[in-house]
Design a protein around this motif. Structure first.
Motif, short mmCIF file in Angstrom:
data_model
loop_
_atom_site.label_atom_id
_atom_site.label_comp_id
_atom_site.label_asym_id
_atom_site.label_seq_id
_atom_site.Cartn_x
_atom_site.Cartn_y
_atom_site.Cartn_z
N THR A 119 0.73 -1.27 -0.16
CA THR A 119 0.07 0.07 0.19
C THR A 119 0.74 1.19 0.06
O THR A 119 0.46 2.05 -0.54
N ALA A 120 1.84 1.29 0.82
CA ALA A 120 2.70 2.53 0.90
C ALA A 120 3.40 2.62 -0.51
O ALA A 120 3.69 3.64 -1.00
N GLY A 121 4.13 1.43 -1.09
CA GLY A 121 4.73 1.58 -2.39
C GLY A 121 3.73 2.01 -3.36
O GLY A 121 4.22 2.86 -4.30
N VAL A 122 2.74 1.49 -3.46
CA VAL A 122 1.65 1.55 -4.67
C VAL A 122 1.15 3.10 -4.55
O VAL A 122 0.85 3.89 -5.39
N ALA A 123 1.02 3.50 -3.32
CA ALA A 123 0.43 4.97 -3.04
C ALA A 123 1.20 5.94 -3.76
O ALA A 123 0.95 7.15 -4.32
N THR A 124 2.82 5.75 -3.55
CA THR A 124 3.60 6.78 -4.17
C THR A 124 3.54 7.02 -5.76
O THR A 124 3.78 7.85 -6.41
N MET A 284 3.14 5.47 -17.29
CA MET A 284 3.96 4.54 -17.62
C MET A 284 4.55 3.78 -16.51
O MET A 284 5.14 2.86 -16.75
N LEU A 285 4.03 4.07 -15.07
CA LEU A 285 4.54 3.38 -14.16
C LEU A 285 3.52 2.73 -13.65
O LEU A 285 3.42 1.67 -12.61
N VAL A 286 2.31 2.29 -14.32
CA VAL A 286 1.07 1.63 -14.08
C VAL A 286 1.58 0.03 -13.78
O VAL A 286 0.87 -0.67 -13.12
N PRO A 287 2.49 -0.33 -14.87
CA PRO A 287 2.82 -1.79 -14.63
C PRO A 287 3.30 -2.23 -13.07
O PRO A 287 3.33 -3.37 -12.44
N MET A 288 4.11 -1.42 -12.82
CA MET A 288 4.90 -1.17 -11.34
C MET A 288 3.76 -1.27 -10.44
O MET A 288 3.75 -2.26 -9.49
N ALA A 289 2.69 -0.33 -10.40
CA ALA A 289 1.74 -0.44 -9.43
C ALA A 289 0.65 -1.72 -9.66
O ALA A 289 0.45 -2.23 -8.54
N LEU A 290 0.30 -2.11 -10.68
CA LEU A 290 -0.47 -3.29 -10.59
C LEU A 290 0.32 -4.64 -10.22
O LEU A 290 -0.58 -5.40 -9.51
N LEU A 291 1.45 -4.71 -10.67
CA LEU A 291 2.32 -6.04 -10.24
C LEU A 291 2.45 -5.79 -8.69
O LEU A 291 2.53 -7.17 -8.07
N SER A 292 2.90 -4.76 -8.27
CA SER A 292 2.91 -4.68 -6.78
C SER A 292 1.86 -5.07 -6.02
O SER A 292 1.84 -5.80 -5.15
N ALA A 293 0.65 -4.46 -6.38
CA ALA A 293 -0.86 -4.93 -5.85
C ALA A 293 -1.11 -6.40 -5.95
O ALA A 293 -1.66 -7.08 -5.09
N GLY A 294 -0.98 -6.69 -7.05
CA GLY A 294 -1.25 -8.23 -7.44
C GLY A 294 -0.51 -9.22 -6.86
O GLY A 294 -0.94 -10.37 -6.35
N LEU A 295 0.87 -8.84 -6.55
CA LEU A 295 1.53 -9.98 -5.85
C LEU A 295 1.73 -9.80 -4.24
O LEU A 295 2.31 -10.51 -3.50
N ALA A 296 0.98 -8.75 -3.84
CA ALA A 296 1.04 -8.60 -2.34
C ALA A 296 0.75 -9.88 -1.87
O ALA A 296 1.39 -10.41 -0.56
N ASN A 350 8.96 -4.34 -6.02
CA ASN A 350 8.22 -3.84 -4.74
C ASN A 350 7.43 -4.82 -4.01
O ASN A 350 7.45 -4.83 -2.74
N ALA A 351 6.99 -5.79 -4.74
CA ALA A 351 6.05 -6.89 -3.83
C ALA A 351 7.09 -7.47 -2.93
O ALA A 351 6.83 -7.94 -1.93
N PHE A 352 8.44 -7.88 -3.27
CA PHE A 352 9.11 -8.65 -2.64
C PHE A 352 10.18 -7.94 -1.53
O PHE A 352 11.00 -8.15 -1.06
N MET A 353 9.97 -6.40 -1.75
CA MET A 353 10.79 -5.60 -0.79
C MET A 353 10.14 -4.86 0.16
O MET A 353 10.44 -5.24 1.43
N TRP A 354 8.93 -4.54 0.00
CA TRP A 354 8.34 -3.68 1.21
C TRP A 354 7.91 -4.58 2.23
O TRP A 354 8.12 -4.33 3.19
N GLY A 355 7.06 -5.30 2.04
CA GLY A 355 6.43 -6.36 2.84
C GLY A 355 7.64 -7.28 3.64
O GLY A 355 7.48 -7.25 4.98
N PRO A 356 8.56 -8.06 2.94
CA PRO A 356 9.24 -8.91 3.63
C PRO A 356 10.18 -7.96 4.61
O PRO A 356 10.56 -8.28 5.65
N LEU A 357 10.49 -6.77 4.02
CA LEU A 357 11.39 -5.75 4.96
C LEU A 357 10.57 -5.59 6.21
O LEU A 357 11.26 -5.52 7.30
#
Length: 486
Positions: A119-124, A284-296, A350-357
């Motif tokens: 959520t924090a990552g996608v919000a940015t 242009m950053l939509v793939p980043m947001a979608l994959l981050s949320a989908g893999l959460a 993002n999916a493997f970075m924010w939550g696990p950390l």
């Protein structure tokens, strides 16, 4: 989101209020200062008075000040409203992480932390996209008005679903409050405003570097005071005896720096070299947001079932790979669709970075230190973000001067919204690509830091929600936090 949504609207705010660029940027600077400085204190307040209560107070302050921002008719009132908005955000931020730490049992906390982190990552990423749409369809005031219905809904949901948690009696360390607030203010202000004053004199004998050094000295005095005082410290230094907490705090600083620094040269490249509008650039950053949320969710389950320390290492390494891809592709004639590939790679990262950390960092914290730990963690991330923004401004200026000369670099400061002349697109794109080596270097340091994580403890103390005394409640499913409400 509220930080990035405003960055897109700065030109519109400047035009709408008839003010200068420097004054307009202060609307963002004031918010960041008011947000970053009190985080250590507000985290501890949550331990003392309850995280839900502090969260709701912060949400009310944030929502009302958002309304005031939208109703502002001159830049001074907007800056004041943004200060209160930042204070509201500072009250809320540590409480979310503290609540998760306290209501989810350790082995089910990973899923919740994954959602929190994503959520924090996608919000940015959502901020610029939403800001672009609101600016195109309505006006700059609506980037603030949009927070009002969201705030009202959030207040109702928090009252309904977030439980009251046990508070812990604390004697408040007022000397520590003053030292931490003053030290953070001097340090963050110096870093944040360094480029504005060309890293020189601000007023009279006071220089940017004097403020930064003074901030570091005051924070050092704060640490010494926390160690020697006889009462209860604002920041229990024993929290750093937890190896994973110390390592995670260092790692999140590099993440905050890299994520913030990365966006600046990218947006300049998309708009000035490729001629995209602010909205198109954000898309242009939509793939980043979608994959981050989908893999959460899948990554959250992986955190619960495996050792998350290696997941965070993978996440940071893949994030670095995504930025390196951008560096290779940032040319005037690159096919636009190819630039979606590094965005997608960084979405996986993002999916493997924010939550696990977040999960491995806070796993071993006892409930009574959840607020303090969350305050330190979020402060580190925010200081990293401020540092990234300030350093990136310097690096971009240096690379532009190298490729375009002093005159060309000065002309680029005004941030023209039109596409650059064809003859300067190549050197400008190269300068922006080379600027990305800063966040790449920072995130690689983060990768090395995560290698220092120790194994996750087999268990940690966990306090059940008020009104639930048995272990069954403490082990309830991470999918049903709502059932723990009063």
């Amino acid at each position: 989101m509220d930080t990035t949504i405003v960055s897109v609207a700065n030109p519109s705010i400047m035009l709408g209020l008839g003010t200068t660029m420097n004054a307009t940027l202060w609307a963002t600077s004031a918010y960041l200062l008011a947000y970053a400085v009190p985080l250590l204190i507000t985290g501890r307040l949550g331990d003392r008075f309850g995280p839900r209560r502090l969260y709701l107070i912060g949400l009310v302050v944030f929502t009302l000040s958002s309304l005031a921002c939208g109703l502002s008719t001159e830049i001074g009132s907007l800056i004041i409203a943004r200060v209160f908005q930042g204070l509201g955000a500072a009250l809320m931020t540590p409480q979310t992480m503290a609540v998760i730490t306290r209501i989810f049992p350790p082995r089910q906390r990973g899923s919740a932390m994954a959602v929190w982190g994503i959520t924090a990552g996608v919000a940015t990423l959502v901020g610029p996209i939403l800001g672009g749409f609101l600016l195109d369809a309505l006006s700059w005031e609506w980037i603030f008005f949009i927070n009002v219905p969201v705030g009202i809904v959030g207040f109702i949901l928090a009252m309904r679903y977030v439980p009251k948690l046990e508070t812990h009696a604390h004697r408040f360390d007022w000397v520590g409050v003053v030292l931490s607030a003053l030290g953070m203010f001097l340090l963050v202000f110096g870093i944040q405003e360094g480029e504005t004053y060309d890293w020189g004199v601000i007023w009279g004998p006071i220089s940017v570097w004097l403020l930064i050094i003074a901030g570091a000295v005051v924070l050092a005095l704060f640490v010494v005071w926390q160690a020697v005082q006889k009462g209860e410290p604002l920041l229990p230094l024993g929290i750093f005896r937890d190896r994973n907490f110390s390592v995670g705090t260092g790692a999140i600083t590099t993440v905050g720096l890299s994520v913030t620094a990365m966006g600046l040269p990218l947006m300049f490249y998309f708009q000035l070299v490729r001629g995209l509008t602010p909205t198109q650039s954000a898309l242009m950053l939509v793939p980043m947001a979608l994959l981050s949320a989908g893999l959460a969710r899948p990554v959250g389950l992986l955190i619960d079932r495996s050792d998350p320390r290696r997941l965070s290492t993978i996440g940071l390494a893949v994030f670095a790979a995504g930025m390196l891809l951008y560096i290779l592709l940032m040319k005037p004639d690159t096919e636009i669709w190819l630039l979606l590939i590094p965005s997608a790679v960084m979405g996986v990262a993002n999916a493997f970075m924010w939550g696990p950390l977040a999960s491995i960092t806070t796993f071993g914290l006892p409930p009574q230190l959840a607020g303090a730990g969350s305050g330190v963690y979020n402060t580190s991330r925010q200081v990293g973000a401020v540092l990234g923004s300030a350093l990136m401004a310097v690096i971009m200026q240096a690379r532009l001067t190298s490729h375009l000369g002093a005159a060309g670099a000065t002309g680029s400061e005004h941030g023209a919204l039109a596409q650059l002349p064809e003859q300067v697109r190549e050197p400008f794109a190269q300068a922006m690509a080379e600027s990305l080596y800063l966040p790449v270097g920072a995130i690689i340091i983060g990768v090395v830091v995560t290698l220092l994580f120790g194994a996750r403890p087999a268990s940690t103390r966990s306090t059940p929600v008020v009104g639930e005394a048995d272990d069954t409640a403490a082990g309830a499913s991470a999918d049903a936090p709502a059932q723990r409400a009063e």
